[in-house]
Scaffold this motif. Structure first.
Motif, PDB file in Angstrom:
ATOM      1  N   VAL A 241       0.695  -1.485   0.119  1.00  0.00           N
ATOM      2  CA  VAL A 241       0.425  -0.126   0.231  1.00  0.00           C
ATOM      3  C   VAL A 241       1.238   0.919   0.219  1.00  0.00           C
ATOM      4  O   VAL A 241       2.367   1.263   0.127  1.00  0.00           O
ATOM      5  CB  VAL A 241      -1.158  -0.542   0.727  1.00  0.00           C
ATOM      6  N   TYR A 242       0.304   2.450  -0.087  1.00  0.00           N
ATOM      7  CA  TYR A 242       1.307   3.521  -0.664  1.00  0.00           C
ATOM      8  C   TYR A 242       0.526   4.643  -0.016  1.00  0.00           C
ATOM      9  O   TYR A 242      -1.326   4.749  -0.360  1.00  0.00           O
ATOM     10  CB  TYR A 242       1.642   3.649  -1.715  1.00  0.00           C
ATOM     11  N   GLU A 243       0.719   5.662   0.806  1.00  0.00           N
ATOM     12  CA  GLU A 243       0.102   6.485   1.448  1.00  0.00           C
ATOM     13  C   GLU A 243      -0.747   7.730  -0.309  1.00  0.00           C
ATOM     14  O   GLU A 243      -2.043   7.718   0.767  1.00  0.00           O
ATOM     15  CB  GLU A 243       1.522   7.863   1.515  1.00  0.00           C
ATOM     16  N   ASN A 244      -0.555   7.514  -0.893  1.00  0.00           N
ATOM     17  CA  ASN A 244      -1.011   8.751  -2.141  1.00  0.00           C
ATOM     18  C   ASN A 244      -0.882   7.335  -3.763  1.00  0.00           C
ATOM     19  O   ASN A 244      -1.113   8.052  -4.745  1.00  0.00           O
ATOM     20  CB  ASN A 244      -0.391   9.480  -2.585  1.00  0.00           C
ATOM     21  N   GLU A 245      -1.563   5.862  -3.088  1.00  0.00           N
ATOM     22  CA  GLU A 245      -1.688   5.351  -4.021  1.00  0.00           C
ATOM     23  C   GLU A 245      -3.114   5.571  -5.109  1.00  0.00           C
ATOM     24  O   GLU A 245      -2.813   5.268  -6.144  1.00  0.00           O
ATOM     25  CB  GLU A 245      -2.152   4.022  -3.271  1.00  0.00           C
ATOM     26  N   GLN A 263      -0.134  12.720 -15.574  1.00  0.00           N
ATOM     27  CA  GLN A 263      -1.301  13.469 -15.032  1.00  0.00           C
ATOM     28  C   GLN A 263      -0.651  12.590 -13.952  1.00  0.00           C
ATOM     29  O   GLN A 263      -1.588  13.505 -13.125  1.00  0.00           O
ATOM     30  CB  GLN A 263      -2.454  13.378 -15.386  1.00  0.00           C
ATOM     31  N   ASN A 264      -0.951  11.282 -13.611  1.00  0.00           N
ATOM     32  CA  ASN A 264      -1.286  10.775 -12.630  1.00  0.00           C
ATOM     33  C   ASN A 264       0.640  10.306 -12.086  1.00  0.00           C
ATOM     34  O   ASN A 264       1.100   9.889 -11.334  1.00  0.00           O
ATOM     35  CB  ASN A 264      -1.567   9.288 -12.429  1.00  0.00           C
ATOM     36  N   TRP A 265       1.517  11.248 -12.466  1.00  0.00           N
ATOM     37  CA  TRP A 265       3.404  10.564 -11.842  1.00  0.00           C
ATOM     38  C   TRP A 265       3.260  11.118 -10.773  1.00  0.00           C
ATOM     39  O   TRP A 265       3.289  11.962 -10.205  1.00  0.00           O
ATOM     40  CB  TRP A 265       3.839  11.614 -12.620  1.00  0.00           C
ATOM     41  N   ASP A 266       3.558  10.920  -9.497  1.00  0.00           N
ATOM     42  CA  ASP A 266       3.896  10.365  -8.446  1.00  0.00           C
ATOM     43  C   ASP A 266       5.808  10.470  -8.152  1.00  0.00           C
ATOM     44  O   ASP A 266       6.038   9.398  -8.189  1.00  0.00           O
ATOM     45  CB  ASP A 266       3.255   9.575  -7.371  1.00  0.00           C
ATOM     46  N   ARG A 267       6.117  11.786  -7.516  1.00  0.00           N
ATOM     47  CA  ARG A 267       7.508  11.742  -8.479  1.00  0.00           C
ATOM     48  C   ARG A 267       8.053  11.492  -6.558  1.00  0.00           C
ATOM     49  O   ARG A 267       8.703  10.319  -6.845  1.00  0.00           O
ATOM     50  CB  ARG A 267       8.463  12.668  -7.988  1.00  0.00           C
ATOM     51  N   GLN A 268       7.675  11.302  -5.410  1.00  0.00           N
ATOM     52  CA  GLN A 268       7.807  10.486  -4.483  1.00  0.00           C
ATOM     53  C   GLN A 268       7.658   8.857  -4.078  1.00  0.00           C
ATOM     54  O   GLN A 268       8.892   7.919  -4.143  1.00  0.00           O
ATOM     55  CB  GLN A 268       6.891  11.335  -3.144  1.00  0.00           C
ATOM     56  N   PHE A 269       6.755   8.683  -4.991  1.00  0.00           N
ATOM     57  CA  PHE A 269       6.075   7.091  -5.147  1.00  0.00           C
ATOM     58  C   PHE A 269       7.539   6.590  -5.802  1.00  0.00           C
ATOM     59  O   PHE A 269       8.548   5.657  -5.754  1.00  0.00           O
ATOM     60  CB  PHE A 269       5.009   6.874  -5.485  1.00  0.00           C
ATOM     61  N   ARG A 270       8.058   7.070  -7.161  1.00  0.00           N
ATOM     62  CA  ARG A 270       8.859   6.803  -7.938  1.00  0.00           C
ATOM     63  C   ARG A 270      10.910   6.764  -7.269  1.00  0.00           C
ATOM     64  O   ARG A 270      11.003   5.835  -8.251  1.00  0.00           O
ATOM     65  CB  ARG A 270       8.539   7.522  -9.448  1.00  0.00           C
ATOM     66  N   THR A 271      10.549   7.787  -6.820  1.00  0.00           N
ATOM     67  CA  THR A 271      11.544   7.315  -6.298  1.00  0.00           C
ATOM     68  C   THR A 271      12.170   7.005  -4.867  1.00  0.00           C
ATOM     69  O   THR A 271      13.121   5.457  -5.341  1.00  0.00           O
ATOM     70  CB  THR A 271      11.898   8.548  -5.215  1.00  0.00           C
ATOM     71  N   LEU A 272      10.675   5.683  -4.475  1.00  0.00           N
ATOM     72  CA  LEU A 272      10.518   5.076  -3.618  1.00  0.00           C
ATOM     73  C   LEU A 272      11.331   4.049  -3.982  1.00  0.00           C
ATOM     74  O   LEU A 272      11.485   2.632  -3.607  1.00  0.00           O
ATOM     75  CB  LEU A 272       9.587   4.734  -2.831  1.00  0.00           C
TER      76      LEU A 272
END
Length: 330
Positions: A241-245, A263-272
């Motif tokens: 699970v992820y906080e902004n999933e 448009q749905n790119w999540d820099r924080q998630f991709r960094t993780l």
């Protein structure tokens, strides 16, 4: 669903939001999944469309504004327990995969690299595992981990007698974090548990510990993970699970044009995802034949009970707001 309510069921692929809520017009029940959003504006739109019941195909209801539902006369039911074993087994699978570097080993072998450097793991036997949250899923995780020889401790605001019967001791959260080689989260997302694992609590963890979350993304302060991973404070991280999933999971983003995908790119998630000691699965811990069957059966029963005017044992209601504290004397 169509089998039990023939000619009265309408399937909508897009997730629920304020715009797609309009598609519910003419129906009595909206059937939601875990990442559908039912905040106050969406609930109002559902009410205007004529919805009288929200049936959740999941246990969590943190994305549903229960106060708004009560105000609009919409009742909410859920599937409180569908297959605790499925989710617990997935948590243990993440632990094993991270510990024995299975994804790295698999990729290496596929590429013709059979070296062993960097693949050293540890024996699970006698390792200390802290289970945070000991409801149905946490209890099953504790059972499995104890069964493979781990020394298991637990934390919960309300100890589970079934867990105590296994000889598992309950500790304060700080004490549990300090001694655990592995910490696995199994609690619901509530105001009191949001960011339960944060910058401060991470520093209380045993250095190099593994952190597992198959419950709700909001239990972990995602922004606090980067420094912890880079310093080695967290040795390995397994997430289902992820906080902004909400805008990410359950969608194949590769089928979209790059401009749409961004448009749905999540820099924080991709960094993780870029960290070698991180393993993420797409909210699939529940995904077994047994769980899907139980979810379907309970959801249909919830709707049937409502339709027939029967009691709703799986209903969730808004908690009354606490009374304001008395004003102090001037």
């Amino acid at each position: 669903m169509e089998k039990f309510f023939p000619g009265k069921t309408y399937f909508v692929e897009p997730p629920l939001d304020k715009d797609t809520a309009q598609l519910a017009k003419g129906y009595d029940v909206a059937v939601l999944f875990v990442n559908d959003r039912a905040d106050a504006p969406v609930v109002e739109a559902l009410a205007n469309a004529g919805i009288k019941l929200i049936a959740l195909r999941c246990a969590g209801f943190d994305r549903v504004d229960l106060q708004a539902c009560a105000a609009h006369g919409i009742r909410v039911v859920r599937v409180p327990t569908y297959s605790p074993e499925s989710v617990a087994e997935h948590a243990v699978a993440l632990i094993f995969a991270l510990n024995r570097h299975l994804t790295d080993a698999y990729i290496r072998v596929r590429m013709g690299n059979y070296s062993l450097s960097g693949l050293v793991g540890m024996e699970m036997r006698h390792k200390v595992v802290g289970v945070v949250g000991t409801g149905a899923i946490g209890a099953q995780a504790a059972r499995i981990l104890k069964g493979i020889g781990c020394k298991v401790y637990a934390y919960d605001i309300k100890p589970n007698p079934a867990v105590e019967a296994m000889g598992i001791k309950y500790l304060a959260l700080d004490e549990l974090l300090a001694i655990s080689d592995i910490v696995t989260l199994h609690c619901p997302l509530l105001p009191s548990t949001r960011h339960l694992i944060n910058r401060e609590s991470i520093q209380k963890m045993k250095k190099g510990a593994m952190l597992i979350n198959v419950s709700r993304g909001g239990l972990i302060e995602s922004a606090a993970l980067f420094d912890a991973l880079e310093s080695g404070q967290i040795g390995a991280l397994g997430l289902d699970v992820y906080e902004n999933e909400g805008g990410l999971f359950f969608v194949d983003h590769t089928k979209f044009d790059p401009s749409v995908r961004m448009q749905n790119w999540d820099r924080q998630f991709r960094t993780l995802l870029s960290y070698p000691q991180v393993l993420v699965t797409p909210h699939s811990a529940f995904l077994t034949e047994e769980a899907l069957n139980n979810i379907c059966t309970t959801t249909i029963q919830n709707i049937a009970d409502y339709t027939l005017g029967k009691p709703l044992p799986n209903e969730v209601k808004a908690q009354p707001s606490p009374a304001p504290a008395p004003a102090g004397k001037a």
